[in-house]
Design an enzyme around this catalytic site. Structure first.
Site, PDB file in Angstrom:
ATOM      1  N   CYS A  67      -6.610  -1.532   6.737  1.00  0.00           N
ATOM      2  CA  CYS A  67      -5.401  -1.836   7.502  1.00  0.00           C
ATOM      3  C   CYS A  67      -5.685  -1.608   8.986  1.00  0.00           C
ATOM      4  CB  CYS A  67      -4.226  -0.962   7.077  1.00  0.00           C
ATOM      5  SG  CYS A  67      -2.768  -1.257   8.090  1.00  0.00           S
ATOM      6  N   ASN A  86      -7.140   0.284  -0.039  1.00  0.00           N
ATOM      7  CA  ASN A  86      -7.038  -0.388   1.263  1.00  0.00           C
ATOM      8  C   ASN A  86      -7.873   0.365   2.301  1.00  0.00           C
ATOM      9  OD1 ASN A  86      -6.290  -1.562   3.653  1.00  0.00           O
ATOM     10  ND2 ASN A  86      -4.086  -1.427   3.295  1.00  0.00           N
ATOM     11  N   THR A 110       0.826  -1.207   0.000  1.00  0.00           N
ATOM     12  CA  THR A 110       0.000   0.000   0.000  1.00  0.00           C
ATOM     13  C   THR A 110       0.863   1.261   0.000  1.00  0.00           C
ATOM     14  OG1 THR A 110      -1.812  -1.108   1.137  1.00  0.00           O
ATOM     15  CG2 THR A 110      -1.744   1.299   1.297  1.00  0.00           C
ATOM     16  N   ILE A 112       3.152  -3.928  11.029  1.00  0.00           N
ATOM     17  CA  ILE A 112       4.093  -3.205  10.171  1.00  0.00           C
ATOM     18  C   ILE A 112       3.749  -1.712  10.149  1.00  0.00           C
ATOM     19  CG2 ILE A 112       5.127  -3.060   7.866  1.00  0.00           C
ATOM     20  CD1 ILE A 112       5.516  -5.817   9.144  1.00  0.00           C
TER      21      ILE A 112
END
Lengths: 275, 217
Positions: A123, A120, A35, A60
């Protein structure tokens, strides 16, 4: 979107194409990039990973170079080898609706490079953006309308199972002429590691029943949407199960960490059974 | 970098929980480069490549199901070699390692001008060609006594590495092999991040060896 095989490398897991060193691209239908957000992100402080036989938990935090640096690399042909070897899906993210819009504006002139744009919306490892975007339905709809207007190609939303029923978001996507949906992203999890709380997004085999249910519900509610099934696919049987509940394609993530060769095995299986 | 299999030639028990596994295959690698080995976990685990008397080797300390699995197998699915590897500075060095890191120590000793010191809390069950000190106090005494070296390289547990770094840092540059969790080993997942004075670095592609003073105060 025509993929042969209908097998995608999931965003985040495959980085910016690194796994093409270990996987023959003829077994990959499309490769989704990590992303990219409006501004560069250094990611979250370590530790970032915890794994068992059942799941991987990652924290992450969307580490990426930001859209401007990405476009500079694109213009400098740094991803040329990737584009030559496989179809590529761009993964788009942001910290808020405005950032999503600005990334969409910036990538729009380069859409031809990509088979699709995957947005996205899920997340779980960032304080803003990601999963939080789904919490305000009216601003989400405004964002969907805007992005559909700016981006002319195949447009996919990547959705988790938190915040809103997946079939409800699928209906909204369909109503706003989006083309597809990736189900599911990681789910928020927590583990005590060395007496400390470790929070992250869960992936791996533990997700499969949840992801299957999501695909099933969405395909029943919005059969026109191209559905990419993702979550816990570790073997040929898992892939079969996703196709049985209506997935148009499958996306492999954590499985390639365990054995990159699984991509070839599943691709060959798809060829034999569905080709 | 390739995805391939390694077949076990011999498994040498060095302590109750530490093993040297030698392989039938050969592999070109730079010292401290590593391979990712498949285990029952959903991610592969990194193990530094080394040598043991002319055979390709790794060291394994059994600390759970994954490491026990590796010791039991006759063939291992792996990919590698990975990481930048470590080319020491000029001059004479000293390597301080635990028994589980003997293969990497042997390799470094063969290639560079360096003495090797093994610190162990357990009795060694195998004969090794290096000096061994037993126990924490003796380990500290050893580190305090080391002098005349141009560089140090430390590989072992996090705790052991930190103790060694603190005791050696005033004498010469200390290089540390970092032990972060990894998923891919090739720079894709960004999971093995460490905070350094130059910002976030990734152990798999920027390391696994870093100067200790780049990471620790």
């Amino acid at each position: 979107m025509e993929l042969n095989p209908p097998l995608i490398i999931a965003s985040g897991v495959g980085g910016m194409g690194e796994y093409l060193k270990l996987i023959d691209p003829k077994y990959i239908g499309a490769y989704t990039l990590k992303t990219i957000t409006l501004f560069p992100k250094e990611g979250n402080l370590p530790p970032r990973l915890f794994a068992t036989q059942e799941y991987l938990m990652n924290n992450i935090g969307l580490e990426n170079v930001g859209i401007d640096a990405f476009i500079e690399k694109l213009n400098n042909n740094q991803y040329e080898e990737l584009f030559e070897k496989t179809k590529v899906i761009f993964s788009l993210g942001g910290d808020d609706a405005q950032e999503y819009k600005r990334v969409a504006q910036k990538i729009a002139p380069y859409e031809d490079h990509f088979e699709a744009i995957e947005v996205n919306f899920s997340c779980p490892n960032v304080k803003k953006g990601g999963l939080n975007i789904l919490s305000d339905l009216s601003s989400l709809q405004d964002l969907l309308i805007y992005m559909r207007k700016v981006l002319k190609g195949f447009l996919i939303a990547k959705i988790g199972v938190e915040g809103i029923f997946v079939e409800q978001i699928a209906q909204i996507l369909k109503d706003h002429a989006w083309n597809g949906i990736t189900l599911i992203n990681t789910i928020r999890g927590l583990q005590i590691v060395n007496d400390k709380v470790f929070k992250g997004g869960l992936s791996g085999p533990i997700l499969k029943p949840i992801a299957l249910r999501a695909v099933y519900e969405v395909k029943n509610r919005a059969p026109e949407l191209y559905v990419i099934g993702s979550g816990g696919i570790m073997c040929e049987k898992d892939a079969d199960d996703f196709f049985k509940v209506g997935a148009d394609a499958i996306s492999l993530g954590t499985a390639i960490y365990k054995d990159p060769h699984i991509v070839e095995r599943i691709a060959k299986h798809i060829g034999r059974c569905y080709g | 970098m390739e995805n391939f299999s390694l077949t076990t030639k011999n498994t040498l028990k060095v302590t109750e929980n530490s093993f040297i596994i030698t392989f039938n295959e050969k592999l070109d690698f730079i010292p401290t480069q590593f391979i990712m080995i498949e285990t029952p976990s959903v991610v592969r685990k990194p193990f530094a490549l080394g040598e043991w008397f002319n055979d390709l080797a790794i060291g394994v300390e059994v600390i759970g199901k994954g490491t026990a699995y590796i010791v039991e197998q006759k063939a291992l699915k792996v990919h590698g070699p990975l990481g930048k590897g470590f080319v020491p500075p000029s001059g004479k060095g000293a390597m301080i390692a635990t028994p589980a890191c003997l293969a990497i120590a042997f390799d470094l000793h063969q290639r560079y001008d360096c003495d090797v010191f093994i610190g162990s809390v357990e009795k060694l069950l195998a004969e090794i060609p290096f000096e061994v000190v037993y126990g924490n106090d003796e380990f500290v005494e050893l580190l305090e006594s080391l002098s005349g070296y141009d560089w140090f390289y430390v590989v072992g547990s996090d705790q052991m590495e930190k103790v060694a770094f603190d005791l050696l840092r005033q004498k010469a540059p200390v290089y540390i092999s970092f032990n972060e969790y990894m998923a891919c080993g090739i720079g894709a997942c960004r999971g093995c991040a460490i905070q350094t004075k130059e910002g976030i670095k990734h152990v798999c592609i920027d390391g696994p060896v870093f100067r200790g003073d780049l990471v620790w105060n």
